[in-house]
Design a protein around this motif. Sequence first.
Motif, PDB file in Angstrom:
ATOM      1  N   ALA A 192     -33.870 164.996  58.325  1.00 32.14           N
ATOM      2  CA  ALA A 192     -33.254 164.262  57.640  1.00 32.14           C
ATOM      3  C   ALA A 192     -31.766 164.987  57.418  1.00 32.14           C
ATOM      4  O   ALA A 192     -31.291 165.121  56.314  1.00 32.14           O
ATOM      5  CB  ALA A 192     -33.966 164.185  56.377  1.00 32.14           C
ATOM      6  N   THR A 193     -31.090 165.329  58.597  1.00 31.38           N
ATOM      7  CA  THR A 193     -29.894 165.915  58.484  1.00 31.38           C
ATOM      8  C   THR A 193     -28.708 164.875  58.565  1.00 31.38           C
ATOM      9  O   THR A 193     -29.139 163.831  58.738  1.00 31.38           O
ATOM     10  CB  THR A 193     -29.734 166.755  59.676  1.00 31.38           C
ATOM     11  OG1 THR A 193     -29.699 165.977  61.053  1.00 31.38           O
ATOM     12  CG2 THR A 193     -30.470 167.839  59.666  1.00 31.38           C
ATOM     13  N   ASN A 194     -27.794 165.147  58.055  1.00 31.17           N
ATOM     14  CA  ASN A 194     -26.675 164.069  57.798  1.00 31.17           C
ATOM     15  C   ASN A 194     -26.246 163.157  59.233  1.00 31.17           C
ATOM     16  O   ASN A 194     -26.625 163.943  60.295  1.00 31.17           O
ATOM     17  CB  ASN A 194     -25.428 164.722  57.291  1.00 31.17           C
ATOM     18  CG  ASN A 194     -25.591 165.135  55.766  1.00 31.17           C
ATOM     19  OD1 ASN A 194     -26.263 164.021  55.035  1.00 31.17           O
ATOM     20  ND2 ASN A 194     -25.274 166.119  55.463  1.00 31.17           N
ATOM     21  N   PHE A 195     -25.722 162.180  59.106  1.00 25.36           N
ATOM     22  CA  PHE A 195     -25.282 161.434  60.338  1.00 25.36           C
ATOM     23  C   PHE A 195     -23.735 161.784  60.657  1.00 25.36           C
ATOM     24  O   PHE A 195     -23.020 160.996  60.972  1.00 25.36           O
ATOM     25  CB  PHE A 195     -25.685 159.842  60.002  1.00 25.36           C
ATOM     26  CG  PHE A 195     -26.956 159.509  60.159  1.00 25.36           C
ATOM     27  CD1 PHE A 195     -27.713 159.770  61.251  1.00 25.36           C
ATOM     28  CD2 PHE A 195     -27.500 159.291  59.009  1.00 25.36           C
ATOM     29  CE1 PHE A 195     -29.001 159.519  61.453  1.00 25.36           C
ATOM     30  CE2 PHE A 195     -29.028 159.065  58.878  1.00 25.36           C
ATOM     31  CZ  PHE A 195     -29.749 159.210  60.078  1.00 25.36           C
ATOM     32  N   THR A 196     -23.525 163.233  60.680  1.00 26.02           N
ATOM     33  CA  THR A 196     -22.365 163.608  61.309  1.00 26.02           C
ATOM     34  C   THR A 196     -22.517 164.113  62.608  1.00 26.02           C
ATOM     35  O   THR A 196     -23.469 164.116  62.889  1.00 26.02           O
ATOM     36  CB  THR A 196     -21.696 164.795  60.264  1.00 26.02           C
ATOM     37  OG1 THR A 196     -22.728 165.910  60.406  1.00 26.02           O
ATOM     38  CG2 THR A 196     -21.593 164.343  58.764  1.00 26.02           C
ATOM     39  N   VAL A 197     -21.363 164.614  63.378  1.00 28.33           N
ATOM     40  CA  VAL A 197     -21.441 165.070  64.793  1.00 28.33           C
ATOM     41  C   VAL A 197     -22.408 166.280  64.705  1.00 28.33           C
ATOM     42  O   VAL A 197     -23.222 166.468  65.306  1.00 28.33           O
ATOM     43  CB  VAL A 197     -20.031 165.288  65.111  1.00 28.33           C
ATOM     44  CG1 VAL A 197     -20.317 166.247  66.578  1.00 28.33           C
ATOM     45  CG2 VAL A 197     -19.368 163.965  65.460  1.00 28.33           C
TER      46      VAL A 197
END
Length: 171
Positions: free
Chosen positions: A115-120
């Motif tokens: 559930a990490t962020n949807f950033t690079v």
Amino acid sequence: MAYHLLQRDHEGAQRLASSLDYALQHIRHCEKCNNFTEEVVCELCRSHHRDAALLCVVEMPADLLMMEQAHCYKGMYFVLMGRLSPLDGIGPREIHLDRLLKRTQDGLVKEVVLATNFTVEGEATAHYIGELLHDKGLKITRIARGLPVGGELEHVDSGTLAQAVIERREM
């Protein structure tokens, strides 16, 4: 904030200083999930009402709080305290991947929810963890992404809309 406290609220500045001093002396990382706590093992990790077979990996304590506020997840957590970012000198050691690997091999965990962020950086972190755990006999899942609940297509960016179409599901 500092200027305001120094100019107009010395009492508030003292309370803030005392609170920060207390936090520095008493707050530590939970031995299991790496979140902040005053205990050796935090309250969430001690709970018998949570599913120990599920382990959700989040970047920061604020992400854990959002998951809890959504009331959609009843498993355990691991807080990375960051994300991979080679340009900033943040590698696997800085985000405690050794501790995460150890936690996933405790015999209880069956599924790891990334559930990490949807950033690079968040995507790179999720990919790296997925590869790290690939051959460990665990189910590895990633939270979905797409349109916000109540969102209107005309107001959504093209990348989010494209991802929602790619990750569509059967009804």
